[in-house]
Design an enzyme around this catalytic site. Structure first.
Site, short mmCIF file in Angstrom:
data_model
loop_
_atom_site.label_atom_id
_atom_site.label_comp_id
_atom_site.label_asym_id
_atom_site.label_seq_id
_atom_site.Cartn_x
_atom_site.Cartn_y
_atom_site.Cartn_z
CE LYS A 118 -5.18 -1.28 -1.45
NZ LYS A 118 -4.09 -0.55 -0.78
CG ASP B 1 -1.71 1.22 1.43
OD1 ASP B 1 -2.37 1.62 0.46
OD2 ASP B 1 -1.67 1.81 2.52
CB THR C 13 -2.07 3.25 -4.31
OG1 THR C 13 -2.60 4.44 -3.73
CG2 THR C 13 -1.92 3.46 -5.82
CB SER C 14 -7.34 3.53 -2.51
OG SER C 14 -7.50 2.20 -2.03
CG ASP D 269 -1.59 7.90 0.26
OD1 ASP D 269 -0.42 8.23 -0.06
OD2 ASP D 269 -2.58 8.25 -0.40
CG ASP E 131 -1.96 2.34 6.67
OD1 ASP E 131 -2.52 3.32 7.21
OD2 ASP E 131 -2.04 2.10 5.46
#
Length: 228
Positions: A143, A17, A111-112, A19, A168
């Protein structure tokens, strides 16, 4: 299994991931959402609280149901792009050491966010960008769906059981678990439900991630989280 010319096929892969895992962007995200809320006369703390657990379009529907969601999204994207250009943020300790030590072609970003923002932040913090980046535009399901992580594995030529996910956030952790991968949590004071191992910081996890990538660590770790 796909490998890059000139090097043996990798057997273990690491999917990150971005951020909250590699880039410390909490203050940036809070500022962006607070600024966005101000444009619409909304309570910034309430908007940010909702945004933490929902996707943007779902956030708009909940906090600004009378607004055009496309306009809301355009305003948010404008603020996020400006943050990439002028915001103040850093990579987490150990991120540069870790990413530069991994074999090219044996790791990816999932990543989103959007790839151009990731590249902008990585350029400003000196982090290398891998060949495979699966972003919000690359998948129809984000996700906690397993789709983003499964797509990254497919692009790397990896089997899910040979992949380690570093996350995280609960939604990302669930995505990795749903994909049938080993999942380690970082940068949170307590282990998120489901993780196989937990580290209070990314820096603490670095030697263990490198051991996994080299095939030293067990890649079929199951059971309760191990706290480091």
């Amino acid at each position: 299994m796909i490998s890059e010319p000139g090097r043996p096929a990798a057997t273990m892969y690491v999917l990150f991931d971005v951020d909250g895992t590699l880039i410390d962007a909490v203050d940036n995200q809070r500022l962006v959402w607070h600024t966005w809320a101000g444009r619409y006369g909304l309570d910034p703390d309430e908007v940010y609280r909702v945004a933490l657990r929902t996707r943007p379009m779902e956030t708009f529907a909940q906090v600004a149901p009378g607004q055009d969601p496309r306009e809301c999204l355009a305003a948010l994207h404008e603020l996020e792009d400006e943050d990439v250009r002028s915001g103040s943020y850093t990579a987490f300790g150990g991120a540069s050491e870790l990413l530069n030590a991994l074999q090219p072609g044996a790791w990816a970003l999932v990543t989103s966010n959007y790839e151009h923002r990731v590249r902008g932040r990585f350029a400003r913090t000196g982090l290398p960008v891998p060949r495979v980046v699966v972003d919000a535009a690359a998948v129809a399901e984000g996700k906690p769906s397993p789709v983003p992580y499964l797509q990254a594995a497919a692009q790397l030529g990896a089997r899910p059981e040979d992949c380690l996910v570093i996350e995280d956030a609960p939604s990302g952790i669930q995505a990795g678990l749903n994909a049938g991968m080993t999942v380690w949590g970082v940068n949170t004071p307590a282990a998120v439900d489901g993780v196989h191992r937990h580290f209070a910081s990314l820096r603490e996890a670095v030697p263990h991630i490198l051991a996994f990538a080299s095939g030293v660590a067990s890649h079929r770790l199951k059971g309760p989280a191990t706290v480091e």
